[in-house]
Write an enzyme that holds these catalytic residues in place. Structure first.
Site, PDB file in Angstrom:
ATOM      1  N   HIS A  17      83.842 -36.844 -20.440  1.00 44.78           N
ATOM      2  CA  HIS A  17      82.892 -37.556 -21.305  1.00 44.78           C
ATOM      3  C   HIS A  17      82.674 -36.802 -22.624  1.00 44.78           C
ATOM      4  O   HIS A  17      81.584 -36.830 -23.190  1.00 44.78           O
ATOM      5  CB  HIS A  17      81.548 -37.746 -20.611  1.00 44.78           C
ATOM      6  CG  HIS A  17      81.548 -38.838 -19.599  1.00 44.78           C
ATOM      7  ND1 HIS A  17      81.504 -40.173 -19.945  1.00 44.78           N
ATOM      8  CD2 HIS A  17      81.579 -38.815 -18.245  1.00 44.78           C
ATOM      9  CE1 HIS A  17      81.511 -40.909 -18.843  1.00 44.78           C
ATOM     10  NE2 HIS A  17      81.578 -40.107 -17.796  1.00 44.78           N
ATOM     11  N   ASP A  29      80.645 -34.628 -14.697  1.00 39.65           N
ATOM     12  CA  ASP A  29      81.000 -35.788 -13.879  1.00 39.65           C
ATOM     13  C   ASP A  29      82.236 -36.505 -14.402  1.00 39.65           C
ATOM     14  O   ASP A  29      82.637 -36.352 -15.547  1.00 39.65           O
ATOM     15  CB  ASP A  29      79.838 -36.780 -13.850  1.00 39.65           C
ATOM     16  CG  ASP A  29      79.552 -37.342 -15.227  1.00 39.65           C
ATOM     17  OD1 ASP A  29      79.406 -36.540 -16.158  1.00 39.65           O
ATOM     18  OD2 ASP A  29      79.500 -38.570 -15.383  1.00 39.65           O
ATOM     19  N   GLU A  30      82.812 -37.322 -13.540  1.00 35.18           N
ATOM     20  CA  GLU A  30      83.847 -38.294 -13.885  1.00 35.18           C
ATOM     21  C   GLU A  30      85.025 -37.714 -14.674  1.00 35.18           C
ATOM     22  O   GLU A  30      85.420 -38.251 -15.700  1.00 35.18           O
ATOM     23  CB  GLU A  30      83.222 -39.468 -14.642  1.00 35.18           C
ATOM     24  CG  GLU A  30      82.279 -40.266 -13.772  1.00 35.18           C
ATOM     25  CD  GLU A  30      81.755 -41.521 -14.448  1.00 35.18           C
ATOM     26  OE1 GLU A  30      81.387 -42.446 -13.732  1.00 35.18           O
ATOM     27  OE2 GLU A  30      81.716 -41.566 -15.690  1.00 35.18           O
ATOM     28  N   VAL A  31      85.564 -36.618 -14.190  1.00 39.96           N
ATOM     29  CA  VAL A  31      86.813 -36.105 -14.749  1.00 39.96           C
ATOM     30  C   VAL A  31      87.953 -36.821 -14.032  1.00 39.96           C
ATOM     31  O   VAL A  31      88.078 -36.749 -12.811  1.00 39.96           O
ATOM     32  CB  VAL A  31      86.923 -34.582 -14.574  1.00 39.96           C
ATOM     33  CG1 VAL A  31      88.289 -34.087 -15.038  1.00 39.96           C
ATOM     34  CG2 VAL A  31      85.807 -33.888 -15.351  1.00 39.96           C
TER      35      VAL A  31
END
Length: 833
Positions: free
Chosen positions: A429, A514-516
């Site tokens: 992100h 988060d969200e790699v």
């Protein structure tokens, strides 16, 4: 961040158009208009059909030298054959269409249909394409972009869409709220712990005295301002009634630092606490008790003893996806403080923007806070979320907080006992930061290569192929580059300097985490070299390396780290031992069924946990499946009843209905699930709401998604052990219904009139409808609200028939809305069988 956790499931939003006039025309407008319409759903597995109708509105034939750009939540695009106009993704949530060799000139007044398939679904009108703009080219050179008028047709047969609210279920649910007792003076939000009534009372009329020691001067100042602004009460030296702010005579009574007690007598209101924060909480209770009263204000005599069960009660506001000004954020801080919330999670950086000035890294705001038409992102980011194609325009796509703005926000929040926790999204992100540092590199590479590469976050030789949940292919920091850690430490140190200048302590920085996406770093020579050097065997080892390195940097700067739940998952025991001691908070968000055990597993593993449950506390989840409700739904729907039902120490029983709105068997919800241990319970620090901004287009939209659903968050943070938690079966249901009825009564009678009077936008729920034996029945969760209805298929307005009692109904369709305090709910339709 925690934003769409399911592939393609209601994700981000995009933005703007990019293109210019047609051919060599000097006209200052686009020569075309567009109409978008939805086609068939599931026309291919996982895809729906939709189309643009392109019309030539100019007086000349339309040539081939143009492109139209638009924004939409991320999705894959497919077209069959050799289309005359190609539609494709540019990046994430930014798309374009352009003529191919098959395109033939479009005559003035003529139209053509451009049909294509998109992945996932489209069941909300706000998820349709938006932000269309035109750019023409002459001799290969782009012209100026111009807006394209877009008529996005509403979704057909909205009542037939999956998730459309069921008017009969709403009616049946509202029946639970019908017998709430009359509100008492102490019935405020959040609820107070203990009230002891006494004889007599006090009347506040015109003037009151306010006495306090110097240590409570700040709390006294704010109380004086509120009493004057909200209730017209003037503070004078002597008056018939005195409000006294005092230190507790017996500090041992204070359960925690936020404890207070209040005694209302015949001529005196005494608020006592062991700390200024406790005194502030007491003043907010006093102000809340005045909300539904008219001058002269009578308060019955009583004593109150009160304190929060959880010492962390926060709300995250995303100003990166779409911008919220400092003044509007201060408005929210003031409101949050009035409900005794004490943390603002400041989400200022994400893929789509960087919103805070960092001295020495000017590109972060010069490039990263601006979105507009660009082919190389050298001076701004791509458009998205309909922030417009002009990077210099005053839109939700553009803007940042100066250093002075942020220092002012910190001081404003601290006065109201709200702690601001900044978040630097990393390593995923991070697209806005990555693009900005690439622009910095290009700026200096020809004159000072050392300076150019000093804070670089990406490796030019990296061939990794990946796509984030939001479909970005270039949004992850390269964790093998020393310059990445220089960048992070530079930002952390500049943040610390701002806090120091504000006179506000900084104890932690949220690092995201988060969200790699899978596939990241695999094509990076630097990452491969680091893995070989450190003996790493899998990509997660790199993520672990990053968070442990960052925890060390934070510790070196006198701070602890915070992050989303991923920062505490999948590590070696050696890494866990380090991170447990250096973590200030792990923000656990994923309570989607099948993943909900992770929250207690992290707490049981020794990490301090903030409960951010998507199913209860993600304020950007739509209120329900009505196609005109803004928001996402990948984590379910969230309304004020769902936030209220959250149980911090029984999270598996926090969602009382499933995705279809049917009741869940709560007595079976915990079976086979991870049990929160005694030590794990100690690690539950608090609760937090999240408001990600992909679907928000204005500050009014921010308020709409927060109010009233944030009231459940405020209540549960203060009162974490509701009476029904330990009950089961019918007894549990009865206790919950009783509490819910009182909660709605407080919202109806106290909060909504207060919000309306003070310019705070809020949402009204749909009414419930039932037709039985030819008779129309209706009800609403909001006491005092009107229900207006139609039986001729027209949309209800404030002038439609008022439902007051059961009425004869032989219509095939009934439409109705809730009307209250100058606002109207979205209409709901009931098709009569």
């Amino acid at each position: 961040m925690k934003i769409l956790k399911l592939p393609l499931a209601g994700l981000l939003f995009c933005t703007v158009p990019f293109w210019t006039g047609c051919g060599t025309s000097d006209k200052s407008e686009a020569p075309v208009s567009l109409t978008w319409e939805m086609g068939a759903s599931d026309i291919a597995p996982g895809y729906y059909e939709n189309s643009f109708v392109l019309k030539n509105i100019s007086d000349a034939p339309l040539p081939k030298d143009w492109t139209i750009y638009y924004s939409q939540l991320p999705r894959n695009v497919k077209q069959a054959g050799n289309p005359a106009v190609k539609v494709e993704s540019v990046n994430g949530n930014f798309f374009k269409m352009y003529p191919t060799e098959s395109f033939t000139s479009l005559a003035p007044g003529d139209s053509m249909r451009i049909t294509f398939l998109c992945s996932y679904k489209l069941d909300r009108n706000s998820h349709a394409p938006e932000g269309t703009y035109w750019v023409a080219a002459t001799d290969g050179k782009e012209g100026k972009p111009f807006p394209v008028t877009l008529n996005a047709l509403g979704l057909p047969s909205p009542e037939s869409l999956p998730g459309y609210p069921d008017a009969v279920k709403i009616y049946e649910s509202n029946l639970r709220l019908a017998h709430a007792p009359a509100l008492k003076q102490s019935d405020i939000l959040p609820s107070v712990k203990k009230v002891t009534p006494a004889e007599g009372g006090v009347v506040l009329d015109g003037k009151v005295a306010l006495v306090y020691p110097d240590e409570y001067a700040g709390e006294a100042k704010l109380l004086k301002e509120k009493l004057s602004a909200l209730y017209g009460l003037e503070i004078v030296g002597q008056a018939p009634v005195t409000i006294a702010l005092e230190t507790l005579a017996d500090k041992a009574k204070a359960v925690n630092d936020e404890y207070y007690d209040m005694v209302i007598g015949s001529d005196r209101i005494k608020i006592s606490a062991a700390t200024p924060h406790g005194v502030f909480n007491g003043t907010q209770t006093l102000l809340a008790m005045l909300k539904d009263k008219k001058a002269p204000y009578r308060l019955d005599a009583m004593s109150v003893e009160d304190y929060p069960d959880l010492l962390y009660r926060g709300q995250m506001i995303d100003i990166a996806r779409n911008f919220t000004t400092a003044d509007n954020l201060k408005k929210l801080v003031d409101i949050f403080a009035s409900y005794k919330m004490n943390v603002l999670h400041f989400h200022f950086a994400d893929d789509e923007a960087w919103r805070l000035e960092i001295p020495g890294l000017e590109e972060l705001t010069a490039v990263g806070s601006r979105r507009g038409h660009t082919t190389d992102e050298s001076r701004c980011l791509y458009p998205c979320y309909d922030g417009g194609y002009d990077p210099d325009a005053s839109t939700v796509g553009n803007g940042h907080y100066s250093r002075e703005d942020f220092i002012g926000l910190l001081r404003y929040a601290a006065e109201r006992h709200i702690r601001v926790i900044p978040e630097i999204e990393s390593p995923g992100h991070a697209r806005a930061a990555i693009v900005s540092m690439k622009a910095r590199y290009n700026r200096y590479k020809d004159t000072d290569m050392e300076k150019a590469a000093e804070y670089l976050l990406s490796e030019p030789e990296d061939t990794s192929r990946y796509a984030s949940v939001q479909y970005y292919t270039d949004n992850v920091i390269n964790v093998a580059m020393p310059s990445a850690y220089r960048f992070m430490e530079k930002v952390i140190q500049e943040l610390a300097a701002m806090y120091e200048e504000a006179g506000v302590p900084l104890t932690t920085v949220h690092l995201g985490g988060d969200e790699v996406a899978r596939g990241v770093w695999l094509g990076s020579p630097k990452c491969r070299a680091l893995m070989k050097e450190e003996g790493m065997t899998k990509p997660h080892d790199l993520a672990e390396y990053f968070i442990t390195q960052m925890a060390g940097i934070m510790q070196r700067n006198g701070l602890k780290f915070s992050g989303w739940q991923e920062v505490a998952l999948g590590h070696t025991e050696e890494a866990h031992r380090q991170l447990r001691t250096q973590a200030a908070g792990v923000y656990c968000w994923n309570t989607v069924p099948g993943y909900d055990e992770v929250v207690y597993q992290i707490a049981n593993n020794g990490y301090p946990v903030i409960l951010c449950n998507v199913g209860n506390f993600y304020m950007d989840m739509a209120y329900n499946g009505h196609p005109d409700e803004r928001g996402l739904d990948w984590g379910g729907y969230v309304d004020e009843a769902i936030s209220f039902s959250m149980l911090p120490f029984s999270i598996y029983r926090s969602l009382r209905t499933d995705g279809a709105g049917d009741s869940v068997d709560l007595d079976k919800a915990e079976k086979g699930k991870t049990v929160l241990t005694a030590e794990g319970r100690k690690n539950i620090l608090g609760v937090q709401g999240q408001l990600f901004a992909e679907t928000i287009r204005s500050f009014s939209g921010v308020e709409y998604l927060l109010f009233p659903k944030i009231m459940g968050l405020a209540e549960r943070g203060w009162n974490a052990y509701p009476a029904w938690e330990k009950l089961r079966g019918a007894q549990e249901q009865q206790a919950f219904d009783k509490a819910l009825a009182l909660y709605y009564e407080k919202i109806s009678d106290m909060e909504m009139p207060y919000w309306a009077k003070n310019g705070i936008n809020f949402r009204l729920p749909h009414p419930g409808l039932l037709v039985k034996d030819g008779t129309l029945y209706a009800n609403t969760a909001i006491r005092g609200a009107e229900i207006r209805y139609t039986m001729d298929g027209s949309e209800p307005t404030v002038n439609s028939a008022l439902w007051e009692m059961p009425v004869k109904c032989d219509a095939s369709v009934v439409k109705a809305g809730t009307f209250y305090q100058g606002k109207a709910s979205l209409p709901i339709t009931l098709k009569v069988e």
